[in-house]
Design a protein around this motif. Structure first.
Motif, short mmCIF file in Angstrom:
data_model
loop_
_atom_site.label_atom_id
_atom_site.label_comp_id
_atom_site.label_asym_id
_atom_site.label_seq_id
_atom_site.Cartn_x
_atom_site.Cartn_y
_atom_site.Cartn_z
N ASP A 30 0.79 -1.20 -0.16
CA ASP A 30 0.00 -0.23 0.01
C ASP A 30 0.83 1.21 -0.13
N TYR A 31 1.71 1.21 0.94
CA TYR A 31 2.67 2.47 0.89
C TYR A 31 3.67 2.41 -0.59
N TYR A 32 4.37 1.47 -0.71
CA TYR A 32 5.03 1.50 -1.87
C TYR A 32 4.72 2.22 -3.42
N ASN A 54 2.10 4.07 -3.32
CA ASN A 54 1.53 5.48 -3.05
C ASN A 54 2.60 6.41 -2.62
N GLU A 59 2.12 9.43 -0.37
CA GLU A 59 2.08 9.21 1.15
C GLU A 59 3.50 8.82 1.54
N LEU A 60 4.27 7.98 0.65
CA LEU A 60 5.55 7.77 1.30
C LEU A 60 6.61 8.95 1.41
N LEU A 115 5.75 10.80 4.58
CA LEU A 115 6.09 10.04 5.81
C LEU A 115 7.57 10.28 5.91
N PHE A 135 8.96 2.31 6.02
CA PHE A 135 8.14 1.04 6.11
C PHE A 135 8.28 0.30 7.48
N GLU A 191 5.97 2.24 9.85
CA GLU A 191 4.66 2.01 9.65
C GLU A 191 4.43 0.55 10.34
#
Length: 435
Positions: free
Chosen positions: A31-33, A35, A38-39, A42, A158, A161
């Protein structure tokens, strides 16, 4: 050895919990990779917080020292840039030179509390941003930029989170799930364990209400109820067999007595042989009756008894019969042993063992009944003459069944062994009453 149910359940909960955690971790990383926005946000937040830890306040003066773990990060050519300044624009730290003007906001502009902008879309990340950090009442403007992320700082994002949103909550969940499952299973199986212990001491002839089922889980309660019904049917069957055996033995005794009376009036060697056979059959019927009566024994019949005195009485009672068979019998004692027994049953058991020693040995055998510490009653036979044609029997037949049943009621055991001169049968009791 099989594991307890709570261990099996705990292992399986942890196993499937770890599988769920790995699957959740894969989803979080994916999900983060994918996006980038968002990444990038963060990453800037994380680096701003770390850079803000270098603030040193001394009264109203504010100084800044780059944290040691970040000292090599901003070396020339690595693609990382940072700047720390006060609200009025005073620069406390700068690791960007000309790149500051390209990536960061102008010093004349008061930046917002947090901002992010992408220098170049895609991966590896090319992003710049900044935010305010307040410590001890002093506010600093911290800015950070990465061009290419050569050190892979996004993996720290990562991990942060995963730790915040997966490891900590999943650990608590597993802890309470496993703990709750173990406590619940142990509590549910406590009545089952009590029933298992009760089953070890359950007599099929005295089932009563059977094994308790009140607080058991429904499935186990149904199984226990089926076991209780099976015990009841077994008890009914055994009682019926005992009653039938006792009735048959009682009915046969009278005809045998009549047959023996008729044979006594016949003067013939064959009649004498028949009389001996009738006597043996009468003894067998008496033993059947005695075996049936054993089931009516209760705890109130147990008495504190002197074993030496009891054995001496038995020897005195059977001595005429032993002498008439051409053997000898003697009594010896090493101790005065007091035990809790039913005297009549132990007396019958000793008589059975003595009669067996006489019947299964050649004429002229020396029989010794000895009481020793333990307490132990030993019936010893010593043959005066070797007779290869005589082979002592390994079994007492119905007599052995009676002796073993009597000893089981008393918590005792029978030990037999043969030596060069004969046979030794010993009754070992578990306890002795101090005198």
């Amino acid at each position: 050895m099989t594991r307890p149910l709570w261990q099996i359940a705990a292992i399986r909960i942890v196993f499937f919990g770890l599988i769920a955690a790995l699957a959740q971790m894969a989803l979080v990383v994916a999900d983060y990779y994918f996006n980038d926005e968002e990444l990038g946000r963060l990453l800037i937040e994380q680096q701003v917080d770390q850079l803000g830890e270098g603030q040193v306040t001394n009264g109203s003066a504010t100084r800044y020292a780059l944290p040691d773990e970040m000292a090599d990060l901003f070396a020339p050519g690595r693609g990382y840039f940072a700047r720390v300044r006060t609200v009025d624009g005073t620069i406390l730290f700068s690791a960007c030179d000309a790149a500051c003007e390209d990536h960061f906001l102008s010093r004349t502009v008061r930046p917002p509390d947090f901002w992010v902008r992408f220098i170049q879309p895609g991966k590896p990340l090319h992003v710049a941003g900044g935010g305010t950090v307040e410590r001890d009442g002093q506010v600093l403007m911290v800015e950070f930029a990465t061009v290419g992320d050569s050190e892979g700082l996004i993996w720290g994002v990562f991990w942060h989170e995963v730790l915040d949103h997966l490891v900590v909550p999943m650990s608590l969940l597993l802890l309470f799930a496993v703990g709750g499952a173990i406590v619940s299973i142990i509590a549910a199986l406590r009545p089952v364990e009590a029933a298992a212990q009760a089953a070890d001491n359950l007599d099929p002839l005295e089932v009563g209400e059977g094994l308790p089922t009140g607080t058991m889980p429904r499935e186990i309660s149904r199984l226990t109820g089926a076991v209780n019904r099976a015990f009841k049917r077994s008890g009914d069957l055994i009682r019926g067999q005992r009653m039938l055996t006792s009735a048959i033995a009682h009915e046969v005794r009278t005809p045998l007595a009549i047959i023996k009376l008729e044979l006594s009036g016949i003067d013939s060697p064959k009649a004498r042989k028949a009389e001996a056979d009738v006597d043996e059959l009468s003894d067998f019927v008496a033993q059947l009756t005695a075996l049936a009566r054993l089931e009516a024994i209760n705890e109130r019949q147990f008495q504190d008894t002197n074993l030496a005195q009891l054995c001496e009485d038995v020897v005195s009672a059977v001595a005429p019969w032993v002498l008439a068979r051409g053997d000898t019998i003697a009594f010896e004692k090493d101790v005065e042993a007091m035990v809790l027994i039913i005297p009549s049953l132990i007396r019958d058991a000793c008589r059975n063992l003595i009669e067996n020693a006489v019947r299964h040995s050649p004429p002229g055998t020396e029989i010794t009944v000895r009481v020793t510490g333990g307490p132990i009653i030993s019936i010893i036979d010593r043959k005066r003459q070797a007779d290869a044609s005589m082979r002592p029997s390994d079994s007492l037949g119905i007599g052995l069944a009676i002796v073993e049943r009597v000893l089981t009621l008393h918590g005792a055991r029978l030990v037999q062994h043969r030596n060069a001169t004969g046979m030794v049968a010993s009754i070992h009791f578990n306890s002795e009453i101090p005198t």
